[in-house]
Design a protein around this motif. Structure first.
Motif, short mmCIF file in Angstrom:
data_model
loop_
_atom_site.label_atom_id
_atom_site.label_comp_id
_atom_site.label_asym_id
_atom_site.label_seq_id
_atom_site.Cartn_x
_atom_site.Cartn_y
_atom_site.Cartn_z
N GLY A 257 0.72 -1.35 0.41
CA GLY A 257 0.00 -0.40 0.03
C GLY A 257 0.73 1.23 -0.19
N THR A 258 0.17 2.17 -0.01
CA THR A 258 0.98 3.79 0.20
C THR A 258 0.63 3.96 0.84
OG1 THR A 258 -1.33 4.97 -1.28
CG2 THR A 258 0.13 4.26 -2.57
N GLY A 259 2.07 5.18 1.20
CA GLY A 259 2.44 5.62 2.88
C GLY A 259 2.33 5.16 3.99
N ASN A 260 0.48 5.00 5.24
CA ASN A 260 -0.03 4.14 6.13
C ASN A 260 -0.38 2.90 5.69
OD1 ASN A 260 0.65 3.05 8.49
ND2 ASN A 260 -1.36 4.20 9.29
N GLY A 261 -0.48 2.09 4.31
CA GLY A 261 -0.16 0.95 3.92
C GLY A 261 -2.24 1.33 3.91
N THR A 262 -2.34 2.81 2.83
CA THR A 262 -3.21 3.03 2.51
C THR A 262 -3.19 2.11 1.24
OG1 THR A 262 -2.71 4.81 1.62
CG2 THR A 262 -3.55 4.68 3.44
N VAL A 263 -5.31 1.89 0.43
CA VAL A 263 -4.89 1.33 -0.89
C VAL A 263 -6.57 2.05 -1.77
CG1 VAL A 263 -5.89 -1.09 -1.81
CG2 VAL A 263 -4.16 -1.29 0.21
N HIS A 264 -5.76 1.85 -3.12
CA HIS A 264 -6.67 3.06 -3.80
C HIS A 264 -8.46 2.26 -3.72
CE1 HIS A 264 -8.33 4.15 -7.75
NE2 HIS A 264 -7.67 4.98 -7.68
N ASP A 265 -9.00 2.86 -3.78
CA ASP A 265 -10.69 3.33 -3.58
C ASP A 265 -10.89 1.66 -4.30
OD1 ASP A 265 -11.01 3.77 -0.89
OD2 ASP A 265 -12.22 5.68 -1.72
N ASP A 266 -10.40 1.49 -5.50
CA ASP A 266 -11.02 0.85 -6.62
C ASP A 266 -10.22 -0.79 -6.59
OD1 ASP A 266 -11.95 2.40 -7.82
OD2 ASP A 266 -11.11 3.36 -9.59
N LEU A 267 -8.97 -0.78 -6.19
CA LEU A 267 -8.47 -1.73 -5.60
C LEU A 267 -9.19 -2.30 -4.79
CD1 LEU A 267 -5.65 -3.59 -6.08
CD2 LEU A 267 -4.56 -1.99 -5.28
N LEU A 268 -9.13 -1.78 -4.05
CA LEU A 268 -9.72 -2.71 -2.32
C LEU A 268 -11.10 -3.12 -2.77
CD1 LEU A 268 -9.40 -2.42 1.20
CD2 LEU A 268 -10.82 -0.33 0.87
N ARG A 269 -11.88 -2.99 -3.23
CA ARG A 269 -12.95 -3.25 -3.45
C ARG A 269 -12.60 -4.83 -3.90
NH1 ARG A 269 -15.17 1.71 -4.06
NH2 ARG A 269 -14.33 2.18 -6.68
#
Length: 322
Positions: A257-269
């Motif tokens: 993930g980017t930064g603190n484990g953030t994930v693009h919303d489309d990928l997260l779905r």
């Protein structure tokens, strides 16, 4: 048994740049890895004449091509030599590309009570100034150091713990970093200066025999894929993996993930869809330093500080236990 026999050393070769050859001495990139026998590498290091040494060629590969079979053969030989009372330590020559993964695997599975020291080179053996002989000499100093234990990586005079080490430069002769934790110590003219404690060892015996047996019994590691979150990301790769779920036996996904484990919303779905189908998903950070700091809004389990490549291996090993 005399003192020299008690301090016997084992050197295991797996190939890599340290065993590489180039057509010209001034070529440090256009070489072929894994060409020189480990016995020849040992013969170039004066420090190895100071104690009895057993030399064994386990593999002869470019470490980018590491596979389960080589890991199994290497782990089995390491365990066998650890059980020999006269062996003080083990040195493994290895390529830099996947050395952090091999080190993590050996430490996680074996947790050896003796030192297992992986070393390497960024220049082939044919270079004008090869770095392999000095790295190998430093590795010997670490392997014979009283009280040393666990799996470490030694390169450019620095001692890295297996859990923290990462390759961060594609060409420099000191290509590794241990992140926020820092190196365990350094080697100065064959003497060690330690900054942190050695890796933890198994509570009984020379290694964790049960964990080793799980690896040796595996026909394959559970399939865990590594993908990255990035700008304009979508879930197509994840959906493609799920589309071949049965044939590919997909068991897990690690997302960097980017930064603190953030994930693009489309990928997260798409990752949530994977979880719903029974695929385990873990998030790490693609940042070179730091770790994912857990918080209540984090939608995915985090990697507990492991880099993406180590998180992928950790998940595969955990699924192997299931």
């Amino acid at each position: 048994m005399n003192a020299n026999q008690v301090r016997r050393l084992v050197v295991l070769g797996t190939g890599g740049t340290i065993a590489g050859r180039a057509a010209q001495a001034n070529d440090n990139v256009g070489y072929v890895a894994g060409q020189v026998a480990v016995s020849d590498l040992v013969a170039m290091v004066p420090a190895l004449s100071a104690c009895p040494v057993d030399v064994e060629q386990v593999a002869q590969i470019n470490s980018k091509d590491m596979v389960l079979g080589v890991w199994q053969a290497l782990a089995a030989r390491v365990a066998a030599h650890l059980d020999r009372p006269e062996v003080a330590g083990i040195v493994i020559t290895h390529g830099t590309d996947t050395i952090e993964e091999t080190a993590y695997l050996l430490q996680t599975l074996l947790r050896p009570s003796k030192p297992v020291v992986l070393t390497c080179a960024m220049r082939p053996s044919t270079a004008l100034v090869p770095d392999g002989p000095q790295n190998l000499s430093d590795a010997v100093a670490v392997a014979l150091h009283p009280g040393a234990q666990g799996v470490v990586v030694v390169c450019a005079g620095r001692i890295h713990g297996a859990m923290d080490v990462a390759k961060v430069h594609p060409y420099a002769t000191d290509p590794f970093d241990s992140g926020d934790a820092g190196v365990l110590g350094c080697v100065e003219e064959a003497q060690l200066r330690m900054f942190r404690s050695w890796p933890q060892s198994a509570p009984e015996g020379t290694h964790d025999a049960a964990a080793l047996q799980r690896l040796l019994s595996a026909a394959a590691l559970p399939r865990v894929e590594l993908i990255f979150s990035h700008a304009n990301a979508d879930g197509e790769v994840v959906r493609a993996l799920l589309g071949h779920h049965a044939a590919a036996r997909l068991s897990g996904i690690v997302v960097a993930g980017t930064g603190n484990g953030t994930v693009h919303d489309d990928l997260l779905r798409a990752l949530k869809q994977a979880q719903a189908s029974g695929v385990e998903v873990v998030v790490a950070s693609r940042c070179a330093f730091g770790r994912v700091v857990p918080h209540s809004a984090q939608p995915l389990p985090d990697s507990a500080g492991l880099s993406p490549v180590k998180a992928r291996l950790a998940l595969a090993l955990r699924l192997l236990e299931a």
